[in-house]
Design an enzyme around this catalytic site. Sequence first.
Site, PDB file in Angstrom:
ATOM      1  N   ALA A   1     -12.860  14.067 -40.468  1.00 57.37           N
ATOM      2  CA  ALA A   1     -13.521  13.295 -39.805  1.00 57.37           C
ATOM      3  C   ALA A   1     -14.757  12.788 -40.709  1.00 57.37           C
ATOM      4  O   ALA A   1     -15.408  12.044 -41.130  1.00 57.37           O
ATOM      5  CB  ALA A   1     -13.850  14.131 -38.260  1.00 57.37           C
TER       6      ALA A   1
ATOM      7  N   LYS B   1       3.025  16.403 -36.150  1.00 60.08           N
ATOM      8  CA  LYS B   1       2.762  16.988 -37.975  1.00 60.08           C
ATOM      9  C   LYS B   1       1.363  18.164 -36.989  1.00 60.08           C
ATOM     10  O   LYS B   1       1.662  18.920 -38.208  1.00 60.08           O
ATOM     11  CB  LYS B   1       1.665  15.633 -38.263  1.00 60.08           C
TER      12      LYS B   1
END
Length: 396
Positions: A161, A223
């Site tokens: 982010a 994942k």
Amino acid sequence: MLDLTEGFDLNPLSPAPHGHPPLGCAAVLGAGAWGTALASALQRGGVPTWLWARRPEVAEAIHDRNHHPQCLSGVDLPSGLGATADMAHALHGAQLVILAVPAAATRDIARRAALLMTPGTVVLTASKGIEQGSGALMTQVLDEELGKTMLTGSIGGPSFADEVACGKSTLLTLAMPALARSHPQHRAASRIAGGLMQQLALASVTLELTPDAVGAQVGGALKNMIAIACGMATAQGMGENARAGIITRGLDDMRRLSQAMGGRVETLLGSSGVGDLFLTAASEQSRNTRLGMQLGRPGGETMAVAGELAEGALSVMSVQILERKYGLRLNVAAAVRDVLQQRLPAERALHRLLHESAPAMLPPAIRTPRPVPIRPRIGRDSDARPAAQAWGMGHA
């Protein structure tokens, strides 16, 4: 009366290149690190954006001071980014809505937002999880809560982010079933996706487009589980070979679940699959990897269960519904579950994953048929001679 233009840069947008019209307004629901980063990228790309925060003090800090009080420390958010704790305010007039909330909160937020959006709005999930209790992917949750009046999809890929918020180069996948040429709303979806692609490029975010929302979301959810297992291997000092083996097992899990649910294997080769996996599993900046490292230390199982779990630890439980539904055993998910539920220590669970789990058989390769030589007819009344064969043609 609320001033819905407050916080926006009202300079007229320049036309998007290649003829795609720019988006007039977007909203991001969820002011965590990922939601704030996506809202920042949209605003930098010229999309007037409102960010909805659950807590008024967070909205005030972002709106008035261009600063998130709890995450993305040191990142200056773009001027003009609007933030509010009023969901109706944030959604007013939005052509694009992104839900960047945890998987467990997606259904509730979608249900609340459904009453505040107009038909035809593009609604994307940025969550990488599987719903507890139902085993639903996040786009399935959106479809159930929003009905068929909205164009739904997902956005994700290898992305920390803070880097997205700072404008560093990022490759993401935008997956929407309506992007399929056979979809009745293909034209509208392509127009929105094309405009979004061009505007996010101005914020250094490149989008891959696919209609395969299943494959994109399976890659994003699994994942996280693989990253937990890799973190456990790191804490155990097992070495890089073992981590590569875990990733190999995990990719096979992705392939089998995606195919069972109707997804495409080639989607897993893009940014939402292997791209996201390699970033998450290789960096201690990932919350899931850090959780795995904690689980891999002596006594770490009890500490991790008592603390806040990463998204992958929740999905590793939820995915059991899909395993039962499709008759699958996802080997990495099973190993992580064994450790989280304290059935096996990390060392034993990883040894079983790498050395005792039978790899799924790949489908047999389709062999190219050997070419059949054309032999001209030779007879008394013909001057034709056999054609010369190219070297190796008959010995392929």
